[in-house]
Design an enzyme around this catalytic site. Structure first.
Site, short mmCIF file in Angstrom:
data_model
loop_
_atom_site.label_atom_id
_atom_site.label_comp_id
_atom_site.label_asym_id
_atom_site.label_seq_id
_atom_site.Cartn_x
_atom_site.Cartn_y
_atom_site.Cartn_z
N HIS A 103 1.96 3.10 8.36
CA HIS A 103 0.26 4.74 8.81
C HIS A 103 1.08 5.66 9.51
O HIS A 103 2.45 5.51 9.86
CB HIS A 103 -0.55 4.27 9.64
CG HIS A 103 -1.72 2.95 9.35
ND1 HIS A 103 -2.42 4.06 8.01
CD2 HIS A 103 -1.00 2.22 9.18
CE1 HIS A 103 -3.42 3.03 8.12
NE2 HIS A 103 -2.97 1.32 8.66
N HIS A 130 0.80 -1.06 0.18
CA HIS A 130 0.31 -0.65 0.11
C HIS A 130 0.97 1.23 0.34
O HIS A 130 1.84 1.42 0.90
CB HIS A 130 -0.78 0.06 1.49
CG HIS A 130 -2.16 -1.42 1.76
ND1 HIS A 130 -3.18 -0.91 0.64
CD2 HIS A 130 -1.50 -2.59 2.05
CE1 HIS A 130 -3.72 -2.32 1.21
NE2 HIS A 130 -2.60 -3.10 1.62
N GLY A 159 -2.58 -2.05 10.71
CA GLY A 159 -1.53 -2.36 9.43
C GLY A 159 -0.39 -1.99 10.49
O GLY A 159 -0.39 -1.64 10.97
N ASP A 173 -8.82 -4.59 -1.85
CA ASP A 173 -8.58 -4.88 -0.89
C ASP A 173 -8.45 -3.95 -0.24
O ASP A 173 -8.74 -3.06 0.00
CB ASP A 173 -6.89 -5.56 -0.92
CG ASP A 173 -5.71 -5.75 0.47
OD1 ASP A 173 -6.25 -6.93 0.65
OD2 ASP A 173 -4.65 -4.83 1.11
N ASP A 207 1.89 -7.23 2.46
CA ASP A 207 0.84 -5.80 2.58
C ASP A 207 1.30 -5.02 3.70
O ASP A 207 0.84 -4.39 4.85
CB ASP A 207 -0.05 -7.03 3.93
CG ASP A 207 -1.68 -6.73 4.20
OD1 ASP A 207 -1.80 -5.05 3.19
OD2 ASP A 207 -2.19 -6.86 4.96
#
Length: 425
Positions: free
Chosen positions: A305, A58, A320, A148, A301
């Site tokens: 953050h 991400h 996360g 996702d 994954d």
């Protein structure tokens, strides 16, 4: 200008052997002995592999760049030895159109230091029932489809999406989550939820949607890929489906095979992830699933953050964990050095398998004539994971402070050094 990677233990043709690699004009020119070049990298005592492949990251770019950018995310990937990654589409705006997707593809190439493949959303904004123009998205550069972060709640929507994806020869990579069973939980559904007085996430939120989707995949023939599998029951379902010839693959994340809910000692947001850390039995089942082939490969994954989003209680913190920079060293230290898996197995799950199963060209293997995407690791020197070394904007991993082996010495993309450990600079 040519480079020779000399004297390393090289993962080539699925085996490890001492050999040299000649790089010229960005490509692998030769693999063997008695080679010469303008410059040398002394890889004596080091491991040389194809650049690692991570099909689940991400990058938050555009729209959420306070968490991560294409540049910082790809630098984190390079720090971890990854040279090819697949970026999820949960950004702002979601790339629902060919124009938006094409812009992301261009920016990925322009700003990234590794190869960044781009997922397109399965439905509009990832959380609706509106199915998009997959042909146009594919022509704009999408390599697969995923919502996702969101499970597709409506079975008819998923059925139609799978039908359309199959026609366009696109993989559906699913985040399996039934919201009616997820119940706004933040932690696995056993004693830790009670201990910390936190709402629990039932494993049924994952398993029931996988069961539904496997039946839909059987009917449509689509390649259905399950992201971040986390439970023994999920694996049992996938194992049965594979035996019945359903076109299904799945991945497991490093944190789910290295940690369980037993490792959560306090209400610590760094252990809040979705799917959550499960039981010890689930953790062991995931490792067994890798060993017996039910789990096809490993994907991080990587979910960065901002610091303030991972503070306080799990109740309000973001889901996360970052993974790009700790993946190989943690897995090598905890699985290979302890004898649970072989080095060849670990490398296969991080290179060959994701490339093969997603039909990716030019990555996952060392091949003469192909781009020189290469990672070099130090398996011998212990190293403590430190926040100060992370290239990602996100520092949200509980693995910081661990003593590990297998740190990255060099990462090479298209023949260019994109990461070099300071100690060997």
């Amino acid at each position: 200008m040519s480079w020779l990677i000399k004297g390393g233990l090289v993962f080539y043709n699925d085996i490890l052997s001492l050999t040299d690699i000649l790089i010229s004009e960005g490509k692998i020119a030769a693999i063997g002995h008695n080679l010469t070049a303008d410059h040398e990298i002394d890889a004596t005592g080091l491991l040389v592999t194809p650049g690692l492949v991570d099909l689940h990251v991400h990058y938050r770019d555009p729209g959420l760049t306070y968490k991560e950018t294409v540049t910082t995310g790809s630098k984190a990937a390079a720090h971890g030895g990854f040279t090819t990654v697949g970026a999820m589409p949960n950004v702002k705006p979601v790339p629902n159109t060919a124009a938006l997707l094409s812009k992301m593809v261009v920016e990925n190439h322009k700003k990234g230091v590794v190869h960044i493949l781009q997922y397109a959303p399965l439905t509009k904004d990832e959380n609706s029932d509106e199915i998009l123009d997959y042909q146009a998205l594919k022509e704009a550069g999408a390599f697969a489809l995923s919502n996702d972060g969101f499970g597709v709640q409506n079975a008819e929507t998923m059925y139609k999406a799978m039908q359309k994806a199959a026609v366009n020869n696109l993989i559906v990579a699913a985040h399996a989550q039934d919201d009616s069973l997820f119940n706004k939980g933040v932690i696995n559904e056993v004693d830790k939820a009670e201990k910390f007085n936190l709402p629990a996430i039932s494993e049924l939120a994952e398993t029931t949607q996988i069961a539904r989707d496997l039946l839909l995949a059987a009917k449509t023939g689509v390649h259905y890929h399950v992201c971040h599998v986390s439970t023994k029951t999920s694996l049992d379902l996938i194992r049965i489906a594979k035996k019945r010839g359903i076109n299904v693959t799945c991945e497991v994340a490093p944190h789910h095979i290295l940690l369980s809910q037993d490792d959560i000692l306090t209400d610590d947001p760094y252990y809040k992830m979705n799917p959550p850390l499960r039981s010890k039995d689930d953790q062991m089942a995931l490792i067994e699933g890798l060993l017996d082939g039910t789990v096809d490969f490993i994907a991080t994954d990587h979910a960065p953050h901002a610091a303030y989003e991972k503070e306080g209680s799990m109740l309000n913190a973001a889901f996360g964990i970052t993974g790009s920079e700790t993946c190989f060293s943690m897995l090598y230290t905890k699985l290979v050095k302890t004898g649970i898996v072989s080095l060849e197995q670990l490398l296969t799950w991080l290179t060959v398998r994701p490339a093969d199963l997603f039909n990716l060209k030019h990555c996952g293997r060392l091949v003469v004539g192909e781009p020189a995407d290469i990672a070099i690791f130090d398996l011998n020197q212990p190293h403590q994971l430190q926040i100060s070394e992370y290239q990602s904007k996100g520092k949200n991993t509980p693995f910081t402070g661990n003593i590990v082996y297998g740190t990255t010495a060099y990462t090479i993309v298209d023949g260019n050094i994109v990461y070099q450990r300071k100690e060997v600079a």
